[in-house]
Design an enzyme around this catalytic site. Sequence first.
Site, PDB file in Angstrom:
ATOM      1  N   ARG A 122      -3.199  -6.350   5.125  1.00 53.13           N
ATOM      2  CA  ARG A 122      -2.128  -6.558   6.099  1.00 53.13           C
ATOM      3  C   ARG A 122      -2.594  -7.346   7.323  1.00 53.13           C
ATOM      4  O   ARG A 122      -1.785  -7.651   8.202  1.00 53.13           O
ATOM      5  CB  ARG A 122      -1.557  -5.208   6.544  1.00 53.13           C
ATOM      6  CG  ARG A 122      -1.036  -4.354   5.396  1.00 53.13           C
ATOM      7  CD  ARG A 122      -0.108  -3.268   5.886  1.00 53.13           C
ATOM      8  NE  ARG A 122       1.000  -3.839   6.625  1.00 53.13           N
ATOM      9  CZ  ARG A 122       1.828  -3.137   7.388  1.00 53.13           C
ATOM     10  NH1 ARG A 122       1.676  -1.845   7.509  1.00 53.13           N
ATOM     11  NH2 ARG A 122       2.818  -3.729   8.042  1.00 53.13           N
TER      12      ARG A 122
ATOM     13  N   ARG B 142      -6.273   3.598  10.282  1.00 55.04           N
ATOM     14  CA  ARG B 142      -5.902   2.201  10.533  1.00 55.04           C
ATOM     15  C   ARG B 142      -6.308   1.719  11.933  1.00 55.04           C
ATOM     16  O   ARG B 142      -6.622   0.547  12.128  1.00 55.04           O
ATOM     17  CB  ARG B 142      -4.382   2.027  10.379  1.00 55.04           C
ATOM     18  CG  ARG B 142      -3.842   2.364   8.991  1.00 55.04           C
ATOM     19  CD  ARG B 142      -4.277   1.353   7.950  1.00 55.04           C
ATOM     20  NE  ARG B 142      -3.799   1.693   6.617  1.00 55.04           N
ATOM     21  CZ  ARG B 142      -2.624   1.351   6.126  1.00 55.04           C
ATOM     22  NH1 ARG B 142      -1.779   0.627   6.840  1.00 55.04           N
ATOM     23  NH2 ARG B 142      -2.278   1.709   4.908  1.00 55.04           N
TER      24      ARG B 142
ATOM     25  N   CYS C 113       8.892   1.813  11.482  1.00 51.54           N
ATOM     26  CA  CYS C 113       8.038   0.666  11.079  1.00 51.54           C
ATOM     27  C   CYS C 113       8.822  -0.596  10.780  1.00 51.54           C
ATOM     28  O   CYS C 113       8.234  -1.678  10.739  1.00 51.54           O
ATOM     29  CB  CYS C 113       7.184   0.981   9.867  1.00 51.54           C
ATOM     30  SG  CYS C 113       7.448   2.496   9.059  1.00 51.54           S
TER      31      CYS C 113
ATOM     32  N   LEU D  58       0.850  -1.202   0.000  1.00 47.33           N
ATOM     33  CA  LEU D  58       0.000   0.000   0.000  1.00 47.33           C
ATOM     34  C   LEU D  58       0.877   1.240   0.000  1.00 47.33           C
ATOM     35  O   LEU D  58       1.901   1.283   0.689  1.00 47.33           O
ATOM     36  CB  LEU D  58      -0.856   0.004   1.275  1.00 47.33           C
ATOM     37  CG  LEU D  58      -1.765  -1.201   1.462  1.00 47.33           C
ATOM     38  CD1 LEU D  58      -2.361  -1.190   2.872  1.00 47.33           C
ATOM     39  CD2 LEU D  58      -2.869  -1.186   0.412  1.00 47.33           C
TER      40      LEU D  58
ATOM     41  N   ASP E   6       3.777  -5.725   2.395  1.00 44.61           N
ATOM     42  CA  ASP E   6       4.086  -4.761   3.462  1.00 44.61           C
ATOM     43  C   ASP E   6       4.601  -5.461   4.724  1.00 44.61           C
ATOM     44  O   ASP E   6       4.735  -4.830   5.784  1.00 44.61           O
ATOM     45  CB  ASP E   6       2.826  -3.954   3.825  1.00 44.61           C
ATOM     46  CG  ASP E   6       2.508  -2.870   2.795  1.00 44.61           C
ATOM     47  OD1 ASP E   6       3.442  -2.154   2.383  1.00 44.61           O
ATOM     48  OD2 ASP E   6       1.324  -2.749   2.407  1.00 44.61           O
TER      49      ASP E   6
ATOM     50  N   HIS F 131       0.116   7.233   9.940  1.00 44.13           N
ATOM     51  CA  HIS F 131       0.053   6.802  11.333  1.00 44.13           C
ATOM     52  C   HIS F 131       0.450   7.966  12.246  1.00 44.13           C
ATOM     53  O   HIS F 131       1.083   8.912  11.795  1.00 44.13           O
ATOM     54  CB  HIS F 131       1.069   5.660  11.576  1.00 44.13           C
ATOM     55  CG  HIS F 131       0.688   4.355  10.953  1.00 44.13           C
ATOM     56  ND1 HIS F 131       1.489   3.712  10.038  1.00 44.13           N
ATOM     57  CD2 HIS F 131      -0.398   3.556  11.124  1.00 44.13           C
ATOM     58  CE1 HIS F 131       0.915   2.570   9.678  1.00 44.13           C
ATOM     59  NE2 HIS F 131      -0.227   2.453  10.318  1.00 44.13           N
TER      60      HIS F 131
ATOM     61  N   GLU G 158       6.491  -3.284  12.694  1.00 46.37           N
ATOM     62  CA  GLU G 158       6.018  -2.493  13.835  1.00 46.37           C
ATOM     63  C   GLU G 158       4.499  -2.470  13.933  1.00 46.37           C
ATOM     64  O   GLU G 158       3.938  -2.398  15.028  1.00 46.37           O
ATOM     65  CB  GLU G 158       6.522  -1.057  13.700  1.00 46.37           C
ATOM     66  CG  GLU G 158       5.958  -0.131  14.751  1.00 46.37           C
ATOM     67  CD  GLU G 158       6.418   1.288  14.592  1.00 46.37           C
ATOM     68  OE1 GLU G 158       7.205   1.719  15.430  1.00 46.37           O
ATOM     69  OE2 GLU G 158       6.003   1.968  13.627  1.00 46.37           O
ATOM     70  N   ASP G 159       3.832  -2.528  12.779  1.00 42.17           N
ATOM     71  CA  ASP G 159       2.374  -2.394  12.793  1.00 42.17           C
ATOM     72  C   ASP G 159       1.676  -3.611  13.384  1.00 42.17           C
ATOM     73  O   ASP G 159       0.502  -3.530  13.739  1.00 42.17           O
ATOM     74  CB  ASP G 159       1.864  -2.123  11.366  1.00 42.17           C
ATOM     75  CG  ASP G 159       2.333  -0.756  10.900  1.00 42.17           C
ATOM     76  OD1 ASP G 159       2.332   0.166  11.727  1.00 42.17           O
ATOM     77  OD2 ASP G 159       2.730  -0.627   9.727  1.00 42.17           O
TER      78      ASP G 159
HETATM   79  C1  CIR Z   1       1.144   0.595   4.757  1.00 44.76           C
HETATM   80  O1  CIR Z   1       0.505   1.434   4.106  1.00 44.76           O
HETATM   81  O2  CIR Z   1       0.638  -0.048   5.667  1.00 44.76           O
HETATM   82  C2  CIR Z   1       2.602   0.373   4.442  1.00 44.76           C
HETATM   83  N1  CIR Z   1       2.825   0.541   3.054  1.00 44.76           N
HETATM   84  C3  CIR Z   1       3.474   1.304   5.240  1.00 44.76           C
HETATM   85  C4  CIR Z   1       3.425   1.043   6.704  1.00 44.76           C
HETATM   86  C5  CIR Z   1       4.316   1.941   7.486  1.00 44.76           C
HETATM   87  N2  CIR Z   1       4.261   1.619   8.863  1.00 44.76           N
HETATM   88  C6  CIR Z   1       4.467   2.481   9.820  1.00 44.76           C
HETATM   89  O3  CIR Z   1       4.632   3.663   9.588  1.00 44.76           O
HETATM   90  N3  CIR Z   1       4.419   2.037  11.074  1.00 44.76           N
END
Ligand code: CIR
Length: 263
Positions: free
Chosen positions: A96, A141, A258, A29, A71, A171, A76-77
């Site tokens: 995700r 999110r 992340c 994404l 992704d 985020h 971290e997410d």
């Molecule tokens: C997303 O849109 O989820 C990923 N392309 C990028 C996630 C980045 N994560 C973060 O800043 N903790």
Amino acid sequence: MPPQDRNSLNPRFSQAIVRRPANSLGDGLTTAHLGAPDPDQAHWQFALYVQALQQCGLVVTVLDPLEQFPDGHFVEDAAVVVPEVAVISRPGALSRREEARYLAPTLGQYRPTVQIEPPGTLDGGDVLQVGRHFLIGRSDRTNDAGAAQLAAILSRLEYTTTIVPVDAGLHFKSSVNHVGDGRLLLTAEFADRIELADFETLVVPDGEQYACNTLLVNDRLLMPSGYPGTRSLLEKWGRPVHILNTSEFRKMDGGLTCLSIRF
Ligand code: CIR
């Protein structure tokens, strides 16, 4: 935020978990409009990132890429880890959501795990710890139920929490990060937010918003290359600043925080 001793605000980490980027990383994404990431360059930038964490004294567990999750290296997410527990998140983006399941067994080797449950969604990128206090971003999110579940888990462990609406950036940590001693590095949009009124703040110069995604690891700051104004702001405070090129991750809205889970 309740008053805290300055030293206790600075985290000491001994471990990090990372996941090598998949060659499919360009299918992830993004809102960045910066073109497709180059997998070779991304692998190289990732290797230097791992090396920087090791130089900060961390033992780094490197997980294999997941080609079906472009992704998936933005680990971290997928979790929020404190000494008592690893909270396995339920990522807000459908593509995700299953990533967290692939991370849980590794985290389970270090901590008891608890799970964010439907209808809650939560991305670790929305969660910022400053000592015993957590700022939890409510974003596209992370929904109200996810933020409330995390806040309830943390308050049972005697952490305090504040929920902060995120109306700019992907985020919360795309725009706000802790750079030590309770100071927040943030964008102008977040500078006057009532929820952050107890913190000292450093506002990044115009055009350097991406540099807010700077990562405090033990006594060092890892910051992205290309942001001289922010670099000199941070260097004034006397902490060593380690510059890393994140160009390929930036193309996919990602950055330094992340790419790892630190604990
Ligand atoms: C997303 O849109 O989820 C990923 N392309 C990028 C996630 C980045 N994560 C973060 O800043 N903790």
